[in-house]
Design a protein around this motif. Structure first.
Motif, short mmCIF file in Angstrom:
data_model
loop_
_atom_site.label_atom_id
_atom_site.label_comp_id
_atom_site.label_asym_id
_atom_site.label_seq_id
_atom_site.Cartn_x
_atom_site.Cartn_y
_atom_site.Cartn_z
N ALA A 284 42.51 36.99 39.66
CA ALA A 284 41.60 37.21 38.54
C ALA A 284 41.71 38.65 38.07
O ALA A 284 41.97 39.55 38.86
CB ALA A 284 40.17 36.90 38.98
N GLN A 285 41.53 38.84 36.77
CA GLN A 285 41.60 40.21 36.26
C GLN A 285 40.43 41.02 36.80
O GLN A 285 39.29 40.60 36.69
CB GLN A 285 41.56 40.19 34.73
CG GLN A 285 42.80 39.60 34.11
CD GLN A 285 42.79 39.73 32.60
OE1 GLN A 285 42.38 40.74 32.06
NE2 GLN A 285 43.23 38.69 31.92
N PRO A 286 40.70 42.18 37.36
CA PRO A 286 39.62 43.01 37.87
C PRO A 286 38.89 43.73 36.74
O PRO A 286 39.46 43.98 35.68
CB PRO A 286 40.33 44.01 38.79
CG PRO A 286 41.72 44.09 38.23
CD PRO A 286 42.02 42.75 37.64
N ARG B 297 54.83 39.02 39.15
CA ARG B 297 54.51 38.90 40.58
C ARG B 297 54.02 40.23 41.15
O ARG B 297 53.11 40.26 41.98
CB ARG B 297 55.74 38.40 41.35
CG ARG B 297 56.02 36.92 41.18
CD ARG B 297 57.03 36.43 42.19
NE ARG B 297 58.34 37.01 41.98
CZ ARG B 297 59.30 36.48 41.23
NH1 ARG B 297 59.08 35.35 40.59
NH2 ARG B 297 60.47 37.08 41.12
N GLN B 298 54.62 41.31 40.68
CA GLN B 298 54.22 42.62 41.19
C GLN B 298 52.78 42.95 40.78
O GLN B 298 52.01 43.50 41.57
CB GLN B 298 55.20 43.69 40.71
CG GLN B 298 56.57 43.55 41.36
CD GLN B 298 57.58 44.58 40.89
OE1 GLN B 298 57.29 45.41 40.03
NE2 GLN B 298 58.78 44.54 41.44
N ILE B 299 52.39 42.61 39.55
CA ILE B 299 51.01 42.85 39.12
C ILE B 299 50.04 42.00 39.93
O ILE B 299 48.97 42.46 40.34
CB ILE B 299 50.86 42.61 37.61
CG1 ILE B 299 51.66 43.66 36.82
CG2 ILE B 299 49.38 42.64 37.19
CD1 ILE B 299 51.68 43.45 35.32
N HIS B 300 50.40 40.74 40.18
CA HIS B 300 49.55 39.90 41.02
C HIS B 300 49.39 40.51 42.41
O HIS B 300 48.29 40.50 42.99
CB HIS B 300 50.14 38.49 41.12
CG HIS B 300 50.07 37.71 39.85
ND1 HIS B 300 48.98 37.74 39.01
CD2 HIS B 300 50.97 36.86 39.27
CE1 HIS B 300 49.20 36.94 37.98
NE2 HIS B 300 50.40 36.40 38.11
N PHE B 301 50.47 41.05 42.95
CA PHE B 301 50.42 41.66 44.28
C PHE B 301 49.50 42.88 44.26
O PHE B 301 48.67 43.08 45.16
CB PHE B 301 51.83 42.07 44.72
CG PHE B 301 51.90 42.66 46.10
CD1 PHE B 301 52.07 41.85 47.20
CD2 PHE B 301 51.78 44.03 46.29
CE1 PHE B 301 52.12 42.38 48.48
CE2 PHE B 301 51.83 44.58 47.56
CZ PHE B 301 52.00 43.76 48.66
N VAL B 302 49.65 43.73 43.26
CA VAL B 302 48.81 44.92 43.12
C VAL B 302 47.33 44.53 43.11
O VAL B 302 46.49 45.15 43.78
CB VAL B 302 49.19 45.69 41.84
CG1 VAL B 302 48.13 46.71 41.46
CG2 VAL B 302 50.54 46.39 42.03
N ARG B 303 47.00 43.51 42.37
CA ARG B 303 45.61 43.06 42.29
C ARG B 303 45.14 42.45 43.60
O ARG B 303 44.01 42.69 44.04
CB ARG B 303 45.45 42.07 41.15
CG ARG B 303 45.57 42.72 39.78
CD ARG B 303 45.53 41.70 38.64
NE ARG B 303 45.45 42.38 37.36
CZ ARG B 303 45.49 41.78 36.18
NH1 ARG B 303 45.62 40.44 36.13
NH2 ARG B 303 45.40 42.45 35.06
N MET C 11 44.80 47.45 44.83
CA MET C 11 45.28 48.76 44.42
C MET C 11 44.57 49.15 43.12
O MET C 11 43.95 48.31 42.46
CB MET C 11 46.80 48.74 44.27
CG MET C 11 47.53 48.42 45.57
SD MET C 11 49.32 48.17 45.38
CE MET C 11 49.85 49.87 45.11
N ALA C 12 44.65 50.42 42.74
CA ALA C 12 43.88 50.90 41.60
C ALA C 12 44.44 50.40 40.27
O ALA C 12 43.73 50.43 39.26
CB ALA C 12 43.82 52.43 41.59
N GLY C 13 45.70 49.98 40.25
CA GLY C 13 46.27 49.49 39.01
C GLY C 13 47.77 49.68 38.99
O GLY C 13 48.40 49.85 40.04
N GLU C 14 48.33 49.68 37.79
CA GLU C 14 49.78 49.79 37.65
C GLU C 14 50.10 50.61 36.40
O GLU C 14 49.28 50.74 35.49
CB GLU C 14 50.45 48.42 37.57
CG GLU C 14 49.91 47.48 36.51
CD GLU C 14 48.64 46.75 36.91
OE1 GLU C 14 48.37 46.61 38.12
OE2 GLU C 14 47.89 46.35 36.00
N ALA C 15 51.31 51.17 36.39
CA ALA C 15 51.80 51.96 35.26
C ALA C 15 53.19 51.48 34.91
O ALA C 15 54.03 51.28 35.80
CB ALA C 15 51.83 53.45 35.62
#
Length: 485
Positions: free
Chosen positions: A18-20, A335-341, A345-349
């Motif tokens: 889910a989107q944080p 997949r990497q964004i899903h993993f970060v969430r 983690m604080a987010g992605e760039a």
């Protein structure tokens, strides 16, 4: 362990997080060589305006996709994109070194980001000064000419020398200019590292002078840490809310889960970012984890496990989607964004902006319509300030003749007497409004106490509203709510 990571990545490919509500969604806008901006040289009033419009168009696209952080490259290799008393303005702006384009690019991008409720961090290349030809092109403006004592040549490139104590003072003088003169939200240091495997880097005299029994490798790490510490304390003394971050090499060092294959921050370029977080001299780090599969997941997890409560923002190699760069499938980034969430983690760039805004392999559409469908707030920084502002009050709604709705409220108060809080608007069809749901966020980063609600699609119009105040440390107040009808 290899099987574990393979299983884990497959699991995540099936798991849609889910989107944080709080998430850094950053993008690097690269000005070096005009890679992302500018395309047009500002040689007249007309071309200067066109140059600004290029940047506005890029920011509009990023805002529409709910990005909330811009890392704008304000210093490249010994050149800057702002009015400096220390280094020359970049020739990328006008075609000539140190020629004024007719406006201040950093002031412009900060203002335009803030209009859109986005943070703007000044991204500054720290140590590399460019090749001999580039340095020569700067003439008397070059730091190599002005401050040769702190500069060294290595493999036909010039660098500021981390082993010279005056280097951190020189860098801080640039950072002080930016921090004092501009309303930046962050200072982001890049290339704060030695060249790769630079065993013959010309710092032996400095090492003998100040090693105090340390190995060369540890002394070099300590030199970089001294710079980070000096900059962090210097910025906090000027404006404590300004975030200080770095972009270290994506693999810290070998982990128990997976080897770094001989290329990592700690051994290859002498960075020690996990120490920086442990010591509390970073607010954020943006490790450049531009890798796939098991070269991404275990190292991202390692950064997060060692964060000491600081923000770890995963750098994603979006440029590898381009066929000329790597031709990665878009699903790799998803997949990497899903993993970060999933790992909180604080987010992605995303590196870089052009590959996002030009929709490489449809990545912009995937973000705007899916992964970033709703806005996100900046994660708070409780290690700096954990006191939220008071709640706004007296929320009123007025329907205008054009059908739009104007919201107005009384301002809140914050313990920070220097900065006024900004405001976030929530909307829903039911009361009480769930302000923890990002789906209900309409707008954020609003300055002032008025907002015009004008949904693009009339059938998506909401009837109940809430307002919260947010300070520059990310602390959010209680909400004031009212019914619109």
């Amino acid at each position: 362990m290899r099987l574990f990571l393979t299983y884990f990545s497959l699991l995540l490919s099936l798991f849609t997080a889910a989107q944080p509500k709080h998430e850094v969604r950053a993008v690097w806008i690269t000005t070096a060589y005009g890679l992302d901006w500018p395309n047009t040289k500002a040689t007249s009033r007309e071309t200067a305006k066109r140059q600004q419009e290029e940047l506005i168009n890029m920011l509009d696209k990023l805002k529409a996709a709910n990005f909330n952080t811009v890392l704008f490259q304000a210093r490249t290799r010994g050149e800057v994109f702002y009015r400096s008393d220390i280094e020359p303005m970049s020739a990328e702006l006008t075609g000539q070194t140190n020629k004024n384009p007719g406006y201040d690019p950093l002031a412009f991008v900060v203002e335009e980001c803030h209009k859109r409720g986005m943070e703007c961090h000044a991204w500054m290349v720290a140590l590399p000064l460019g090749g001999k030809k580039h340095v020569a092109s700067l003439g008397s403006h070059s730091v190599v000419r002005k401050r040769k004592k702190i500069c060294v040549a290595y493999k036909n490139e010039w660098f500021l020398n981390p082993g010279q104590p005056e280097t951190k003072e020189y860098l801080m003088s640039l950072i002080k200019e930016v921090t004092e003169r501009y309303d930046v939200d962050g200072i982001h240091l890049d290339y704060l590292r030695y060249p790769e495997n630079a065993k013959s880097f010309p710092d032996k005299v400095d090492y003998r002078r100040s090693s105090q029994g340390r190995t060369l490798e540890q002394w070099r790490r300590d030199c970089l840490t001294d710079i980070v510490r000096y900059v962090y304390r210097g910025v906090k003394a000027l404006k404590p809310w300004v975030k200080v971050s770095t972009s270290p090499v994506g693999k810290y060092r070998d982990t128990a889960r997976y080897p770094s294959k001989g290329w990592n921050a700690y051994h290859t370029v002498y960075q020690d970012p996990q120490r920086w977080m442990a010591e509390g001299i970073q607010d954020q780090i943006y490790p450049m984890i531009y890798f796939r599969g098991n070269n991404f997941y275990p190292f991202a997890l390692d950064w997060q496990e060692q964060n000491n409560g600081r923000h770890v923002v995963a750098g994603l190699g979006v440029y590898f989607l381009n066929p000329n760069e790597g031709n990665w499938p878009k699903e790799e980034i998803e997949r990497q964004i899903h993993f970060v969430r999933h790992q909180k983690m604080a987010g992605e760039a995303c590196y870089r902006a052009r590959f996002v805004t030009e929709n490489e392999q449809g990545i912009y559409d995937t973000l705007a319509d899916g992964l970033y469908a709703f806005p996100a707030l900046q994660p708070p920084m409780p290690w700096l300030d954990n006191t939220p502002p008071s709640a706004p009050s007296e929320l009123k709604t007025v329907v205008k003749k054009n059908g739009y709705m104007e919201l107005s409220w009384k301002s809140s108060e914050d313990n920070d007497s220097i900065n006024e809080p900004t405001y976030t608007v929530y909307a829903s069809d039911s009361l009480p409004i769930d302000t923890e749901s990002p789906q209900n966020i309409v707008a954020t980063g609003i300055k002032g106490t008025r907002y015009v609600y004008a949904p693009i699609l009339p059938w998506n119009r909401k009837i109940h509203f809430a307002i919260t105040a947010i300070d520059r440390y990310g602390n959010e107040s209680e909400a004031v709510m009212t019914e619109s009808f």
